[in-house]
Design an enzyme around this catalytic site. Structure first.
Site, PDB file in Angstrom:
ATOM      1  N   TYR A 172      76.913   7.853  30.885  1.00  0.00           N
ATOM      2  CA  TYR A 172      76.865   9.169  31.110  1.00  0.00           C
ATOM      3  C   TYR A 172      78.470   9.554  31.562  1.00  0.00           C
ATOM      4  O   TYR A 172      78.831  10.687  31.002  1.00  0.00           O
ATOM      5  CB  TYR A 172      76.045   9.799  32.202  1.00  0.00           C
ATOM      6  CG  TYR A 172      76.173  11.033  32.790  1.00  0.00           C
ATOM      7  CD1 TYR A 172      75.801  12.333  32.015  1.00  0.00           C
ATOM      8  CD2 TYR A 172      76.838  11.315  34.034  1.00  0.00           C
ATOM      9  CE1 TYR A 172      76.029  13.619  32.532  1.00  0.00           C
ATOM     10  CE2 TYR A 172      77.059  12.643  34.439  1.00  0.00           C
ATOM     11  CZ  TYR A 172      76.559  13.798  33.704  1.00  0.00           C
ATOM     12  OH  TYR A 172      76.868  15.099  34.150  1.00  0.00           O
ATOM     13  N   ARG A 219      79.964  11.651  46.362  1.00  0.00           N
ATOM     14  CA  ARG A 219      80.173  12.487  47.188  1.00  0.00           C
ATOM     15  C   ARG A 219      79.427  13.643  47.298  1.00  0.00           C
ATOM     16  O   ARG A 219      79.096  14.377  48.203  1.00  0.00           O
ATOM     17  CB  ARG A 219      82.042  13.228  46.959  1.00  0.00           C
ATOM     18  CG  ARG A 219      82.195  14.184  48.203  1.00  0.00           C
ATOM     19  CD  ARG A 219      83.491  14.740  47.579  1.00  0.00           C
ATOM     20  NE  ARG A 219      83.214  15.391  46.462  1.00  0.00           N
ATOM     21  CZ  ARG A 219      84.095  15.982  45.528  1.00  0.00           C
ATOM     22  NH1 ARG A 219      85.407  15.907  45.666  1.00  0.00           N
ATOM     23  NH2 ARG A 219      83.815  16.477  44.229  1.00  0.00           N
ATOM     24  N   ARG A 229      70.041  18.861  40.518  1.00  0.00           N
ATOM     25  CA  ARG A 229      70.766  18.076  39.951  1.00  0.00           C
ATOM     26  C   ARG A 229      70.730  16.307  40.146  1.00  0.00           C
ATOM     27  O   ARG A 229      70.687  16.295  41.383  1.00  0.00           O
ATOM     28  CB  ARG A 229      72.002  18.194  39.343  1.00  0.00           C
ATOM     29  CG  ARG A 229      72.406  19.626  38.976  1.00  0.00           C
ATOM     30  CD  ARG A 229      73.999  19.760  38.544  1.00  0.00           C
ATOM     31  NE  ARG A 229      74.915  19.796  39.763  1.00  0.00           N
ATOM     32  CZ  ARG A 229      75.212  20.883  40.350  1.00  0.00           C
ATOM     33  NH1 ARG A 229      75.073  21.991  39.813  1.00  0.00           N
ATOM     34  NH2 ARG A 229      76.120  20.682  41.311  1.00  0.00           N
ATOM     35  N   PHE A 289     100.521  13.011  37.195  1.00  0.00           N
ATOM     36  CA  PHE A 289      99.530  13.739  36.717  1.00  0.00           C
ATOM     37  C   PHE A 289      98.421  12.669  36.945  1.00  0.00           C
ATOM     38  O   PHE A 289      97.004  13.008  37.297  1.00  0.00           O
ATOM     39  CB  PHE A 289      99.740  14.060  35.259  1.00  0.00           C
ATOM     40  CG  PHE A 289      98.436  14.736  34.307  1.00  0.00           C
ATOM     41  CD1 PHE A 289      98.188  15.862  34.699  1.00  0.00           C
ATOM     42  CD2 PHE A 289      97.366  13.695  33.848  1.00  0.00           C
ATOM     43  CE1 PHE A 289      97.214  16.540  33.910  1.00  0.00           C
ATOM     44  CE2 PHE A 289      96.258  14.480  33.091  1.00  0.00           C
ATOM     45  CZ  PHE A 289      95.887  15.670  33.124  1.00  0.00           C
TER      46      PHE A 289
END
Length: 418
Positions: A172, A219, A229, A289
């Site tokens: 997932y 978290r 969910r 980044f």
């Protein structure tokens, strides 16, 4: 005054908040000139800033044409994610949409105007995004289209099933985040700002995404529960409770924390791959980044580890702490020192009775082997005492001003962006 007490306990946060707001952030995220952009691209960057506070700034700091490619990549995936999240779309409509979404990139007039999600503008004005997608070089188009297709198929697969095994958890996370890491890595190499190996080593790129996604899932336990969910793998939580929601019950807090620690230990296994990946990067804007979200993630895991608050509210790293991480994580040695600092913080909190304690110690040993400096461990902060004293005095005299400053800085330093 609580805010003042927190800052006085971390004087480097005050110093870095001031340094960041007074121009220091430009070293990490230089301002982009939007006046030279066409109308379509300006619109895309406006959508980027509206839909992502934490990624918008670092995307706009990327060099050259890579910046536009990553901006469009983000918006395309944001549009796809908006379809997945929209519970008002019936499954018999949503599943084909997810499977076929990549094809809409080549359909100038396609848009979706019935979404109820907060980011629906990226679907309603998809023609602008798809037009700028088609203006990109073909090498970028091919990557974005391919990742969009694979992600749509993966999202559809998990619409009607929950994450059971740890392998399915990895699967997932691969679909929703690992593929993003793979796509970005291919874009980095396509731009020639990075070597071809960066885009070719999909295992390392996948780990970059999995580490971030697992951190967010860990978290966000309580938030996800409130929204109905479930992303924690049943294989793990079922050893501690009959239902995942039971972990939030006060009488189950001890086993809930043990479950939390086991999942954090699982996530830590990606850190060696993260360090290897970052060590290959050559371009400074690409390094910033990639590195900034990773150090935010390790700091977040350290804050969550063995912390009952995960099941009671929101666990966040301090704004000043986030700013410090952003300004420090500009080279591989600094990132290794940061990783070392936070895994040591986790190590010091490992309960001797925790069922995962041996595994946690083992993975931390592996991370230490990669990040331990050759000499004595030095502090990452080299601030003159006089600067810290002045900063603390300034806080004592002007704490309300600094509170406003911290709120203004928030757009740059969100620790996580789902």
């Amino acid at each position: 005054m609580e805010l003042l007490r927190k800052w006085l306990g971390h004087p480097e946060d005050i110093y870095n908040l001031l340094r960041f707001k007074m121009g220091g952030y430009r070293a990490v995220m230089p301002r982009m000139d939007t006046d030279s952009l066409g109308c379509g691209l300006r619109t895309c960057y406006r959508y980027l800033n509206q839909t992502s506070r934490s990624f918008a700034a670092v995307i706009q700091a990327l060099d050259g044409e890579l910046r536009h490619a990553v901006c469009i990549f983000y918006l395309v995936l944001r549009a796809l994610d908006t379809v997945e999240d929209d519970m008002s779309i019936p499954l018999d409509v949503k599943v084909p949409m997810l499977h076929e979404f990549h094809s809409h990139l080549y359909q100038p007039d396609w848009k979706y105007t019935e979404s109820k999600e907060k980011d629906r503008q990226v679907l309603e004005d998809f023609p602008t995004i798809s037009m700028e997608f088609r203006n990109l070089s073909k090498v970028y188009q091919d990557v974005i289209s391919d990742i969009c297709h694979k992600m749509g198929v993966g999202m559809a697969e998990f619409l009607e099933k929950k994450v059971d095994s740890q392998n399915e958890w990895d699967k997932y996370c691969h679909y929703v985040a690992g593929l993003v890491g793979i796509g970005l890595s291919r874009l980095f190499s396509a731009s020639e700002l990075e070597d071809s190996i960066v885009g070719q080593d999909t295992d390392l790129a996948n780990s970059m995404g999995l580490f971030l996604q697992k951190t967010n899932i860990i978290r966000d336990y309580l938030e996800d529960q409130l929204e109905g969910r479930e992303f924690w793998p049943r294989e793990v939580w079922s050893r501690y409770a009959k239902k995942l929601s039971d972990l939030a019950k006060p009488e189950n807090i001890d086993v809930a924390v043990q479950c939390l620690n086991e999942l954090i230990t699982n996530a830590l296994h990606h850190v060696p791959d993260v360090l290897t990946y970052l060590s290959r990067l050559k371009n400074q804007s690409v390094f910033n980044f990639c590195a900034i979200p990773q150090v935010m993630a390790i700091a977040t895991l350290a804050a969550c580890y063995n912390n009952q608050q995960v099941f009671r509210g929101v666990v966040k790293i301090r704004k000043g702490q986030a700013v410090t991480l952003m300004m420090d994580a500009t080279n591989i040695q600094a990132v290794k020192a940061i990783m070392y600092q936070y895994v040591e913080e986790i190590y010091q909190k490992i309960p001797s009775t925790d069922p995962s304690s041996n595994k946690t110690q083992q993975v931390i040993a592996a991370i230490r082997a990669l990040s331990l400096p050759a000499g004595p461990m030095a502090s990452r902060h080299h601030y003159s005492p006089i600067y810290l004293s002045c900063a603390m005095l300034l806080a004592a005299l002007s704490w309300q001003y600094l509170s406003t400053l911290a709120r203004a800085t928030e757009e740059y330093v969100q620790a996580g962006d789902n």
